[in-house]
Structures are given as structure tokens and as C-alpha cells.
Design an enzyme around this catalytic site. Structure first.
Site, PDB file in Angstrom:
ATOM      1  N   LYS A 158       0.838  -1.208   0.000  1.00 43.12           N
ATOM      2  CA  LYS A 158       0.000   0.000   0.000  1.00 43.12           C
ATOM      3  C   LYS A 158       0.869   1.253   0.000  1.00 43.12           C
ATOM      4  O   LYS A 158       0.572   2.229  -0.701  1.00 43.12           O
ATOM      5  CB  LYS A 158      -0.945  -0.018   1.201  1.00 43.12           C
ATOM      6  CG  LYS A 158      -2.057  -1.048   1.078  1.00 43.12           C
ATOM      7  CD  LYS A 158      -3.043  -0.979   2.225  1.00 43.12           C
ATOM      8  CE  LYS A 158      -2.587  -1.729   3.421  1.00 43.12           C
ATOM      9  NZ  LYS A 158      -3.665  -1.945   4.417  1.00 43.12           N
ATOM     10  N   GLN A 171      -4.602  -2.017  10.522  1.00 44.45           N
ATOM     11  CA  GLN A 171      -4.340  -3.268   9.813  1.00 44.45           C
ATOM     12  C   GLN A 171      -4.834  -4.458  10.633  1.00 44.45           C
ATOM     13  O   GLN A 171      -4.446  -4.643  11.783  1.00 44.45           O
ATOM     14  CB  GLN A 171      -2.840  -3.409   9.534  1.00 44.45           C
ATOM     15  CG  GLN A 171      -2.483  -4.597   8.666  1.00 44.45           C
ATOM     16  CD  GLN A 171      -3.054  -4.476   7.256  1.00 44.45           C
ATOM     17  OE1 GLN A 171      -2.974  -3.442   6.627  1.00 44.45           O
ATOM     18  NE2 GLN A 171      -3.633  -5.551   6.763  1.00 44.45           N
ATOM     19  N   ASP A 216     -11.094   1.580   4.912  1.00 40.27           N
ATOM     20  CA  ASP A 216     -11.269   0.123   4.829  1.00 40.27           C
ATOM     21  C   ASP A 216     -12.683  -0.328   5.176  1.00 40.27           C
ATOM     22  O   ASP A 216     -12.954  -1.528   5.224  1.00 40.27           O
ATOM     23  CB  ASP A 216     -10.279  -0.584   5.760  1.00 40.27           C
ATOM     24  CG  ASP A 216      -9.174  -1.297   4.997  1.00 40.27           C
ATOM     25  OD1 ASP A 216      -9.374  -1.561   3.799  1.00 40.27           O
ATOM     26  OD2 ASP A 216      -8.133  -1.593   5.599  1.00 40.27           O
TER      27      ASP A 216
END
Length: 281
Positions: A52, A96, A121
Site C-alpha cells: 500500500k 491493519q 477500509d
């Protein structure tokens, strides 16, 4: 003859578009910062964050990585998230996953602190709730990527209606939100998991088969309907026995080079969408 999806080419085209759009925002004086939060030392998470970061930097995005030890206090983590919520230059925040097991009972407490308008996300309860209601601001990156890949197989808002879809895997970031999206679009969706009986009967009935279990070679040719669309979300080796399934499918994604790279660029598309929404007030 089966169509094999080329994720690399797809991502290259997407990156060109995104680069142009981000340049427009920067010219207007916008600061574009994406903040990544990692707790612990999960090496797969580190790799994903690295991918990313590379694409973000290529696109002109400021990428801030913050790592916390496994024994970090939840309050410290939440205070950091709140500080980034209040930072005008930060347009996206991502935690994450998976978090270390010690945080299993705290995950909702942590994720709900992310500003829903910076939630690239789609992890916050608010954004997942909007998705379930059919009114999403943003989709989970993998879900968005899968939907765009399905477009390359000829699946769109009209052709998805009435299709039989079988999803293997019920995670909070792929299986469950993907099922909600497709149900809301008019598909008939079956979600399978390790307790599911007569799996072959369910997979063979599917016009669209999507596997996201992380179990290599779970899906074999004899389990697939002729001319089915098959999307392999398994990582790192893939859930689908490519050779046997490709002989039956009309469309298939490889691993590597399929859903993985598209997920990364989809996250940055989410980042662009949220930055534009914020710019418009």
C-alpha cells in the site's frame, strides 16, 4: 475458452486515473495523508502495508506508518486514532487487521473510534451498517475490488439480479460484507464456512463462486458449474486449483496477480472518494 483476469494490467490503468485525480486535489492545496496503524509483528500485515505504501507514494500520497507493540494500551491506541481524526491533512485512517489475539474483546471499541469519513477500509460499525442497509459511503477494499473484477466478467447491476452466488468464508472484511452487497444488488447468495454440509452441492449450483478461506486447493474442477465465474481471494497461495477449475469456468482470477493487487488499488480509490467528499463539505 476461459478468460483469465489480468490484475496487473487492471491496476496499471487504475493507477493512471488515480494519479491524475490526486494531482488535481494537490493543485487545489489539499494535503493528502493516509495513516496506517499496525499492532504487533504480523509479517503478512507488514507486507500488505508495504504494498500500500509503495502505490500511495507513486500516486503522490503522504503515507504515515505507525507501529505499536503487542502490549500497547488500548487507550494509547484510541488516543492516537483520535489525534488523526482531528488532523485536517489526514484523509484516511486504516487499522491493519488482524489485531493480536489479546485485542479480540476490544476490536469494536478500537475501530468505532475511526472517523467514518476517514475509514478507507470500511471497518467502523457505522460504515458497515450503511453497507448492510444498501447505502454505503465506502466498501471494504477487497469487496470493492471483487465487484470491479466481476465487471470484467460481464457482471453489473442488471446482470447480477437473480444470479446464484456462493461465497466461501464469512470474515468481517470479505465474506459478510460481500454477501450483503450482492444481496442488496439482487443476487441469491449462499455463504459457506467450515461447518457447512454438502459443500460440493452448493458450489456446483453457483453461477458465481467466490472463495476467501486461505485453504489451498479447496476448490477443484469437479466442484464448479460449467461456465461459472470463479474469484479466488485466498492468500497467499489461493483457494482454487487453477488448472482443474479453469477447464470448467468462463472467467477466473489467478493467485498471485488477481484479487490481491486490485484490493490495494481499491483502498486508494476509497481514499480518493473520501477525500473528494470531504473537499465538497
Amino acid at each position: 475458452m476461459v478468460m483469465v483476469f489480468d490484475g496487473k494490467k487492471f491496476v496499471e490503468d487504475k493507477e493512471k486515473f488515480l494519479q491524475q485525480e490526486f494531482k488535481k486535489l494537490v493543485k487545489k492545496g489539499d494535503v493528502l495523508k493516509l495513516v496506517s496503524i499496525l499492532v504487533g509483528q504480523n509479517q503478512n500485515s507488514r507486507l500488505y502495508i508495504s504494498l500500500k505504501e509503495k502505490i500511495a507514494i507513486r500516486l503522490g500520497i503522504v503515507f504515515e506508518k505507525r507501529e505499536f507493540p503487542e502490549d500497547v494500551n488500548v487507550r494509547e491506541l484510541i488516543d492516537f486514532i483520535k489525534s488523526k481524526n482531528n488532523d485536517f491533512g489526514v484523509k484516511g485512517i486504516m487499522v491493519q487487521l488482524p489485531l493480536p489475539a489479546a485485542f479480540d474483546n476490544e476490536i469494536v471499541t478500537i475501530l468505532r473510534e475511526i472517523d467514518s469519513q476517514k475509514d478507507v477500509d470500511c471497518l467502523t460499525p457505522e460504515n458497515l451498517g450503511l453497507l448492510m442497509m444498501g447505502r454505503p459511503w465506502v466498501l471494504p477494499a477487497t469487496v470493492r475490488g471483487i465487484w470491479e473484477i466481476l465487471g470484467k466478467a460481464g457482471i453489473n447491476r442488471k446482470t447480477i439480479i437473480g444470479k446464484n452466488v456462493c461465497i466461501l468464508g464469512r470474515s468481517d472484511i470479505v465474506g459478510k460484507p460481500l454477501a450483503n452487497l450482492l444481496i442488496n444488488l439482487g443476487a441469491t447468495v449462499t455463504v459457506c464456512h467450515r461447518q457447512t454440509g454438502d459443500l460440493v452441492k452448493k458450489t456446483k449450483a453457483a453461477d458465481i463462486l467466490i472463495s476467501a478461506t486461505g485453504q489451498p486447493d479447496l476448490i477443484r474442477g469437479e466442484m464448479v458449474k460449467k461456465e461459472a465465474v470463479v474469484i479466488d481471494v485466498g492468500s497467499p497461495r489461493g483457494d482454487v486449483n487453477f488448472r482443474s477449475v479453469a477447464s470448467k469456468a468462463s472467467f477466473i482470477t489467478p493467485v498471485p496477480g488477481g484479487v490481491g493487487p486490485v484490493t490495494v488499488v481499491s483502498l486508494l480509490e476509497n481514499f480518493l472518494d473520501l477525500a473528494l467528499q470531504r473537499a465538497m463539505g
